[in-house]
Write an enzyme that holds these catalytic residues in place. Structure first.
Site, PDB file in Angstrom:
ATOM      1  N   ASP A 143     -63.701 -70.027  -9.249  1.00 26.48           N
ATOM      2  CA  ASP A 143     -64.840 -70.551 -10.009  1.00 26.48           C
ATOM      3  C   ASP A 143     -65.585 -69.433 -10.730  1.00 26.48           C
ATOM      4  OD1 ASP A 143     -66.933 -72.070 -10.963  1.00 26.48           O
ATOM      5  OD2 ASP A 143     -67.996 -72.099  -9.053  1.00 26.48           O
ATOM      6  N   ASP A 192     -67.161 -71.683 -17.754  1.00 24.32           N
ATOM      7  CA  ASP A 192     -67.138 -71.986 -16.334  1.00 24.32           C
ATOM      8  C   ASP A 192     -65.899 -72.784 -15.963  1.00 24.32           C
ATOM      9  OD1 ASP A 192     -67.666 -72.517 -13.714  1.00 24.32           O
ATOM     10  OD2 ASP A 192     -69.440 -73.735 -14.066  1.00 24.32           O
TER      11      ASP A 192
END
Length: 491
Positions: free
Chosen positions: A84, A379
């Protein structure tokens, strides 16, 4: 040691609606670090490869989530984790977690593949793997200033994960970090029905809870068994004669495939792959605005049906003539961010005002400005594109979304253009067509569609998987920048 390529495999999973009947994956949180958005991604578990040291598997669950495998401890335990770029901590579920497991869960051996490129997700939740500190000969307790075992807590949209801070050997691909600090999660209710065992943050240490060193920081600094730090990527790698495709640099990249049967999605660690993006493009590197998230400035985000080459960036608000003051008021009630429209054909203005005609903007208006000199983050842990509620609300109104984000599949819709300025001050337009941002899912009887845009009032935009699937994305830590280029159909 050559750069590492981690393969991704797509797994089909039926999304769920907010009303519980079937289809929606936003508004249920697994996202790290308040104040980010509340999203959930449908997941299954991993498929082993014959040589996991050379290639690990990441999995794409309906384009919503990717996982890869790491090993922790000696003897090692394998964990399925989410890589992530929107967070910085590594944590995995601990054997002392009381609310992590679901009764009646299935083991990894019970998963089956429908074919070589699409895996089927069982309706039964996958059993988690747990970290057992006492079973690892290389584990070390991290203490606080009082000498007690240090604790950590990370807040999520609908709950938190918390536990103890520990240090142990972590193997990620062919890299082995001798003393990686991570969290042993003892609270896991937020994640127990999602079949992954933890999250590996790839953002910067400045936003790491309790300042734990991120995994990629340790790799880049050479805190590994190999003991070699990573060099900076050349500023213009495509044209620099010193650049080597088989050399390791302090960067990583995501290739998210549109068709897993044609080409697997991939995570590249230590370099990028020139074959993953268009031959006639060079990477467009955007400097970071801070070493926190992978955050940068966005020149503009514009909604327009026409080719963006016709838009003059110095005068984005157009030169159309409004009919009169009352018309301006009525139109702005429907579409607050709408730019001055072109001359409407007879009866169109009346139709727009009286019938709330949602597709008028794509046919009769100048571009709609959603963002002018705003901030965004890239992201990998976010499924959609997220932005301020006023802007996304106006856009989704034009797209014709219902309360669950669903849209008709066959309507005409505009393009969305993201304009980014590189290190030389040059703008490049990154265009998302309706095929890119309208997400299609096979329902029980028909194909269903939904918008790829989600509201989030966090002070910045998030360019998640919807954007990264269209544009190959290079996270260049050494030079503090993010590079984008149009992704190829295969890589």
């Amino acid at each position: 040691m050559a750069p590492l390529k981690l393969k991704l495999t797509k797994h089909q999973a039926p999304p769920r609606r907010l009303d519980g009947t079937n289809l929606t994956w936003w508004n249920s949180p697994i996202k790290i670090l308040d104040p980010l958005e509340k999203l959930v991604r449908e997941v299954t578990d991993w498929k082993k490869l014959s040589n996991p040291d050379d290639i690990s598997i990441l999995k794409n669950y309906d384009g919503m989530l990717f996982t890869c495998d790491i090993e922790i401890g000696d003897p090692p335990t394998r964990f399925s984790i989410v890589p992530d770029t929107g967070s910085s901590n590594l944590w995995v579920m601990a054997d002392s977690c009381l609310d992590c497991e679901v009764e009646g869960c299935r083991t990894e051996d019970e998963e089956f593949l429908k074919d070589d490129c699409v895996a089927s997700q069982s309706k039964v939740t996958r059993c988690h793997n747990f970290y057992q500190r006492s079973a690892s000969t290389t584990s070390q307790i991290v203490t606080d200033e009082t000498g007690s075992h240090k604790t950590f807590s990370i807040q999520y949209g609908s709950g938190e994960t918390a536990g103890m801070v520990t240090r142990d050997k972590v193997k990620f691909g062919s890299w082995e970090i001798k003393d990686q600090t991570f969290g042993e999660a003892q609270q896991g209710a937020t994640f127990r029905q999602l079949p992954f065992d933890g999250i590996m943050g790839l953002a910067f240490k400045s936003i790491s809870v309790d300042k734990m060193d991120p995994v990629f920081d340790n790799i880049a600094l050479g805190n590994t068994e190999q003991g070699m730090s990573l060099s900076k990527l050349p500023i213009h790698p495509e044209t620099d004669r010193e650049y080597r495709s088989q050399k390791q640099y302090s960067c990583f990249a995501f290739y998210l495939s549109k068709d897993e049967c044609r080409a697997h999605s991939q995570l590249h660690i230590g370099n990028f792959d020139r074959g993953c993006y268009a031959k006639d493009e060079e990477l467009h590197f955007v400097p970071l605005s801070s070493r926190t998230y992978w955050a940068f400035n966005v020149s503009s985000i514009i909604v327009a049906e026409d080719n963006m080459e016709a838009v003059e960036f110095g005068d984005r608000r157009g030169k159309g003539e409004w009919k009169n003051a009352s018309d301006i008021t009525e139109l702005q009630k429907l579409h607050p961010n709408m730019l001055p429209p072109k001359s409407f054909p007879d009866n169109i203005l009346e139709d727009v005002i009286n019938n709330n005609n949602k597709d008028f903007a794509t046919r009769y208006s100048d571009p709609m400005l959603l963002c002018d000199d705003c901030k965004a983050i890239a992201d990998s842990g976010t499924s959609l594109i997220a932005g301020p509620s006023d802007d996304i609300g106006a856009l989704n109104l034009i797209l014709g979304t219902n309360e669950y984000g669903m849209v008709a599949c066959d309507e005409i819709r505009p393009n969305v253009h993201v304009v980014l300025k590189n290190e030389k001050g040059e703008d490049r337009i990154f265009t998302l067509t309706p095929d890119d941002y309208i997400l299609r899912f096979q329902g029980e009887t028909v194909v269903e569609c939904m918008s790829g845009f989600q509201t989030l009032d966090a002070g910045f935009w998030i360019l998640g998987d919807v954007f990264m699937r269209k544009f190959y994305t290079v996270f260049d830590q050494g030079n503090e920048r993010v590079g984008f280029a149009t992704a190829n159909e295969s890589c």
